[in-house]
Design a protein around this motif. Structure first.
Motif, short mmCIF file in Angstrom:
data_model
loop_
_atom_site.label_atom_id
_atom_site.label_comp_id
_atom_site.label_asym_id
_atom_site.label_seq_id
_atom_site.Cartn_x
_atom_site.Cartn_y
_atom_site.Cartn_z
N GLN A 1 42.16 -28.39 13.06
CA GLN A 1 41.32 -29.59 13.00
C GLN A 1 39.96 -29.33 13.63
O GLN A 1 39.41 -30.17 14.34
CB GLN A 1 42.02 -30.79 13.66
N ASP A 2 39.41 -28.15 13.37
CA ASP A 2 38.06 -27.81 13.79
C ASP A 2 37.14 -27.98 12.59
O ASP A 2 37.37 -27.40 11.53
CB ASP A 2 37.97 -26.36 14.29
N ALA A 3 36.10 -28.76 12.76
CA ALA A 3 35.18 -29.00 11.65
C ALA A 3 34.34 -27.77 11.36
O ALA A 3 33.98 -27.01 12.26
CB ALA A 3 34.28 -30.19 11.97
N LEU A 4 34.02 -27.57 10.08
CA LEU A 4 33.05 -26.57 9.68
C LEU A 4 31.68 -27.23 9.73
O LEU A 4 31.56 -28.45 9.87
CB LEU A 4 33.37 -26.08 8.26
N LEU A 5 30.61 -26.43 9.61
CA LEU A 5 29.26 -26.97 9.64
C LEU A 5 28.54 -26.65 8.34
O LEU A 5 28.62 -25.52 7.85
CB LEU A 5 28.47 -26.40 10.82
N ASP A 6 27.82 -27.65 7.80
CA ASP A 6 27.07 -27.40 6.57
C ASP A 6 25.70 -26.82 6.91
O ASP A 6 25.42 -26.48 8.07
CB ASP A 6 26.97 -28.68 5.73
N ASP A 7 24.83 -26.71 5.90
CA ASP A 7 23.52 -26.09 6.09
C ASP A 7 22.63 -26.87 7.06
O ASP A 7 21.65 -26.35 7.58
CB ASP A 7 22.80 -25.95 4.75
N GLU A 8 22.96 -28.15 7.28
CA GLU A 8 22.18 -28.98 8.20
C GLU A 8 22.92 -29.21 9.51
O GLU A 8 22.59 -30.13 10.27
CB GLU A 8 21.84 -30.31 7.53
N ASP A 9 23.94 -28.38 9.76
CA ASP A 9 24.74 -28.45 10.98
C ASP A 9 25.53 -29.75 11.10
O ASP A 9 25.86 -30.19 12.22
CB ASP A 9 23.86 -28.26 12.23
N ASN A 10 25.85 -30.37 9.97
CA ASN A 10 26.70 -31.56 9.99
C ASN A 10 28.16 -31.12 9.88
O ASN A 10 28.50 -30.29 9.03
CB ASN A 10 26.37 -32.48 8.81
N PRO A 11 29.05 -31.66 10.71
CA PRO A 11 30.46 -31.28 10.63
C PRO A 11 31.12 -31.82 9.36
O PRO A 11 30.83 -32.95 8.94
CB PRO A 11 31.06 -31.93 11.89
N TYR A 12 31.98 -31.01 8.77
CA TYR A 12 32.68 -31.46 7.56
C TYR A 12 34.04 -30.80 7.46
O TYR A 12 34.33 -29.78 8.09
CB TYR A 12 31.85 -31.14 6.30
N PHE A 13 34.89 -31.41 6.62
CA PHE A 13 36.19 -30.85 6.28
C PHE A 13 36.30 -30.79 4.77
O PHE A 13 36.04 -31.79 4.09
CB PHE A 13 37.33 -31.71 6.83
N PRO A 14 36.67 -29.65 4.21
CA PRO A 14 36.86 -29.56 2.75
C PRO A 14 38.14 -30.27 2.34
O PRO A 14 39.17 -30.15 2.99
CB PRO A 14 36.94 -28.05 2.50
#
Length: 209
Positions: free
Chosen positions: A60-73
């Motif tokens: 349950q660790d979020a990934l980060l998108d190109d704008e450093d926003n946390p997300y889950f696929p």
């Protein structure tokens, strides 16, 4: 063709009504078609690190998108992302696609924190309706300036979806779906519910900034 104003007015009204029906059908079709047609265009899919995706769900660790926003696929082309816009923390459910090596957002919907809380509160009722194939289920998530947002149970090509979508009122005062929305399969919904604690933590962290 008759020039009678009454006849012309009726014809115009019929054309407007037909247009509203077509718009509603198109909005529903486009939302569901994302799941059925995305696989036919692999070049448009974002590059997904399968190992990182699996670990994100396990830990349950979020990934980060190109704008450093946390997300889950949620799938190869859908994700839930938490971001900050002005004074609002937003939870976006929707598509992503690859554009010359950059991951960009496709169709989707951004929920306010209050709408996200409502979605969690009604999740059990929605899951019960889904299990019972109850396509009459509908629950309000909140109002917008020009309409409202709902969670419904919808089907497309004999497949059931959780449909999170914005609605507007047409000329006949009936609620119609817009293109702003996201349809989730049972598996995608399950993944969303699995990461609720991590999403809530990310929301709380961004809300403090």
């Amino acid at each position: 063709m008759s020039d009678d104003p009454v006849v012309l007015k009726r014809r115009i009204a019929l054309l407007v009504q037909e247009n509203e029906i077509l718009r509603a059908r198109l909005a529903t079709y486009e939302g569901a078609a994302d799941d059925t047609t995305a696989s036919s265009a692999p070049a448009k899919r974002p590059k997904v690190d399968t190992q990182a995706t699996r670990e994100a769900f396990d830990n349950q660790d979020a990934l980060l998108d190109d704008e450093d926003n946390p997300y889950f696929p949620l799938s190869n082309n859908k994700r839930v992302t938490v971001s900050r816009f002005k004074a609002f923390t937003l939870i976006r459910l929707g598509e992503v696609y690859n554009d010359n090596g950059k991951t960009k957002q496709g169709k989707g919907i951004s929920l306010k924190a209050s709408e996200w809380e409502t979605l969690k509160e009604i999740s059990e009722s929605a899951e019960k309706a889904f299990a019972e194939n109850n396509k009459d289920f509908t629950a309000s998530l909140g109002e917008t300036r020009n309409g409202l947002r709902r969670l419904t149970i919808s089907d497309f090509r004999d497949k059931l979806y959780y449909n999170i979508r914005e609605f507007y009122k047409d000329r006949s005062d009936e609620w119609k779906p817009t293109k702003k929305g996201c349809m989730l399969t049972e598996d995608q919904w399950s993944k969303l519910m699995d990461v609720v604690p991590a999403l809530d933590a990310a929301i709380a962290e961004l809300s403090e900034k």
